[in-house]
Design a protein around this motif. Structure first.
Motif, PDB file in Angstrom:
ATOM      1  N   GLY A 129     -13.555   3.084 -17.817  1.00 43.32           N
ATOM      2  CA  GLY A 129     -13.177   2.402 -19.057  1.00 43.32           C
ATOM      3  C   GLY A 129     -13.130   3.383 -20.217  1.00 43.32           C
TER       4      GLY A 129
ATOM      5  N   THR B   8     -10.125   5.441 -19.999  1.00 42.69           N
ATOM      6  CA  THR B   8      -8.933   4.679 -20.396  1.00 42.69           C
ATOM      7  C   THR B   8      -8.778   4.612 -21.907  1.00 42.69           C
ATOM      8  OG1 THR B   8      -9.252   3.339 -18.412  1.00 42.69           O
ATOM      9  CG2 THR B   8      -7.707   2.498 -20.045  1.00 42.69           C
TER      10      THR B   8
ATOM     11  N   LEU C 152      -7.751   7.944 -23.189  1.00 44.91           N
ATOM     12  CA  LEU C 152      -6.322   8.154 -22.934  1.00 44.91           C
ATOM     13  C   LEU C 152      -5.507   7.493 -24.053  1.00 44.91           C
ATOM     14  CD1 LEU C 152      -4.126   9.091 -20.844  1.00 44.91           C
ATOM     15  CD2 LEU C 152      -4.185   6.766 -19.936  1.00 44.91           C
TER      16      LEU C 152
ATOM     17  N   GLY D  54      -2.196   3.436 -18.232  1.00 41.59           N
ATOM     18  CA  GLY D  54      -3.257   3.052 -19.166  1.00 41.59           C
ATOM     19  C   GLY D  54      -3.428   1.549 -19.248  1.00 41.59           C
TER      20      GLY D  54
ATOM     21  N   LEU E 284      -5.130   0.245 -16.055  1.00 41.28           N
ATOM     22  CA  LEU E 284      -6.558   0.582 -16.085  1.00 41.28           C
ATOM     23  C   LEU E 284      -7.306  -0.260 -17.114  1.00 41.28           C
ATOM     24  CD1 LEU E 284      -6.474   4.489 -15.865  1.00 41.28           C
ATOM     25  CD2 LEU E 284      -7.431   2.933 -14.168  1.00 41.28           C
ATOM     26  N   ALA E 285      -6.710  -0.429 -18.287  1.00 39.81           N
ATOM     27  CA  ALA E 285      -7.399  -1.134 -19.374  1.00 39.81           C
ATOM     28  C   ALA E 285      -7.673  -2.585 -19.007  1.00 39.81           C
ATOM     29  CB  ALA E 285      -6.579  -1.048 -20.654  1.00 39.81           C
TER      30      ALA E 285
ATOM     31  N   THR F 122     -10.751  -2.310 -16.762  1.00 39.85           N
ATOM     32  CA  THR F 122     -12.000  -1.581 -17.047  1.00 39.85           C
ATOM     33  C   THR F 122     -12.516  -1.694 -18.474  1.00 39.85           C
ATOM     34  OG1 THR F 122     -10.787   0.430 -17.625  1.00 39.85           O
ATOM     35  CG2 THR F 122     -11.428   0.189 -15.322  1.00 39.85           C
TER      36      THR F 122
END
Length: 464
Positions: free
Chosen positions: A12, A15, A18, A182, A185-186, A189
């Protein structure tokens, strides 16, 4: 925080960092692509500067508002919205058919970045405690500095690689797959957090801040290329009045117990106040340097975009090493680390100035490397520590606002750096020649570095 005890895991954190890297990379990735944008879209110098400034100004003006919206509507939700918008606006930049479409898309991209970025700091502050927060903040500071240098290196590589004939367009298109990753993932996480007492939107403050930043940054960026028409002087004349009005409106709202966009009472925090005063000359010098170096290497020393990017690799490596060592060094030496960083950065810029002065014809990447590396080392000891310091004493319920203030100050100063040092250099180059114009600009930056080093002596000695 609405979801008490929400904790962010390593993935997290990666992410959200990023999400912090993308907008920073994009402020600088364009520098190396400007010559090819110019030749492809027949942009001309005034429009080209708007490609850089349109993004920076939109981003700076809307950041605090983005932080406020995140406090209200949920930070994860706005992070996702901002990242999706960033992907779409990057696509629009990459497909822009004309110079003015590109400027428009860049302004929209800056607005998307302003929705995404403030959520990063606020999420870190809401989901970490103690040593984990200190580490996350150091990583955030390191991400910022590295992204700036990496952006320019990546820009050079992409322009030269000319992937599938896309040329300069790839510097924008590259964001799309990264943002999609991104987003995926977001969703998995990043925990949702929001403020317990979200403040309403401060309309007067937002408009006055926008007017202040626009009336300062636009004429400084556009003035030289446009030949300093009347509007540039009118706008600069408006700036002090807009800035004073902004301060008075905010102070009044603060005293009446409302939550202004930038609460002046936040500046009662000594570490924040002193840090902000340092971040301004630091960032002006940093972004002015990056912009001028991109022009000099490609137009003055006739390097290709890859060499122009590679010239900054030693800076990135040294910055990264310094920012990793930062937390340990602060534990031992406190904020004197920042003062040392200032001295080291000054030494690097001085070394670079001498290198340019003595060996201008046929300067190679290898000859530039020592000065660039020493400067990067110094910057890496300054920026991540400063970011962490400024945010260390802000109460958790004002994390969004505090983070917004820090990033807005930094972003405005970055835009101002391109506008002031960039303009100085481009104004001197025709008469003095590239070498001497660069030397004057580097000496101006050296002055700014000395100012930050002196200011750092007033920082609180110990860091929490």
């Amino acid at each position: 925080m609405a979801h008490h005890g929400a904790v962010i895991g390593p993935l997290g954190l990666f992410t959200v960092l990023l999400g912090a890297a993308l907008p920073m990379i994009d402020f600088f990735i364009v520098n190396v692509a400007l010559p090819s944008i110019d030749s492809d879209l027949a942009a001309g110098p005034a429009t080209l500067e708007l490609v850089v400034a349109g993004y920076g100004v939109a981003y700076a003006v809307l950041l605090v508002l983005g932080g406020r919206l995140g406090d209200m509507a949920g930070r994860r939700r706005l992070f996702l919205t901002g990242m999706a918008a960033f992907a779409l606006t990057s696509l629009a930049c990459g497909l822009a058919p004309t110079a003015w479409t590109l400027v428009g898309a860049r302004v929209a991209q800056g607005a998307a970045a302003a929705l995404m970025l403030p959520q990063v700091l606020a999420t870190i502050q809401a989901t970490t405690r103690g040593p984990r927060r200190a580490r996350a903040m150091s990583l955030y500071g390191a991400t910022g500095g590295l992204s700036m240098v990496a952006g320019q290196i990546l820009g050079g590589v992409l322009v030269a690689a000319d992937v599938a004939g896309t040329g300069w367009r790839s510097v924008f298109l590259v964001n799309v797959p990264v943002a999609v990753v991104g987003l995926v993932l977001a969703v998995r996480t990043v925990p949702e957090t929001r403020s317990d007492r979200p403040a309403t939107i401060d309309v007067a403050g937002t408009l006055l801040l926008a007017l202040s930043l626009l009336s300062l940054l636009l004429p400084l960026t556009e003035g030289r290329a446009a030949g300093w028409p009347l509007w540039t002087w009118v706008a600069l004349g408006v700036f002090p009045f807009a800035a004073i009005a902004f301060f008075l409106v905010e102070r009044r709202a603060d005293r009446l117990g409302r939550t202004p966009l930038v609460p002046p009472s936040l500046l009662d925090t000594e570490s924040l106040r002193r840090g902000l005063v340092m971040v301004v000359p630091f960032s002006i010098g940093f972004s002015g340097f990056m912009f001028v170096v991109a022009v000099v290497l490609q137009q003055g020393l006739r390097m290709g975009p890859v060499s122009a990017g590679l010239a900054l690799v030693p800076m990135a490596a040294a910055f990264f090493a310094a920012s990793l060592a930062g937390p340990k060094l602060i534990g031992r030496f406190g904020t004197r680390v920042v003062s040392a960083g200032g001295v080291i950065q000054a030494a690097g810029i001085a070394l670079l100035t001498l290198t340019v002065w003595h060996g201008w014809s046929g300067l190679t990447v290898a000859e530039l490397a020592p000065g660039v590396a020493v400067a990067g080392l110094g910057q890496g000891l300054q920026l991540p520590v400063l970011i962490r310091l400024m945010l260390s004493d802000i109460p958790a319920d004002r994390a969004g606002v505090g983070g917004g203030v820090v990033v807005t100050t930094q972003q405005s100063a970055l835009a101002l750096g391109v506008a002031t040092l960039g303009t100085l250099f481009l104004a001197l180059a025709p008469s003095l020649g590239m070498r001497d114009a660069l030397v004057v600009t580097l000496l101006a930056q050296l002055g700014l570095v000395v100012v930050t080093a002196l200011l750092s002596l007033r920082l609180p000695r110990v860091m929490r």
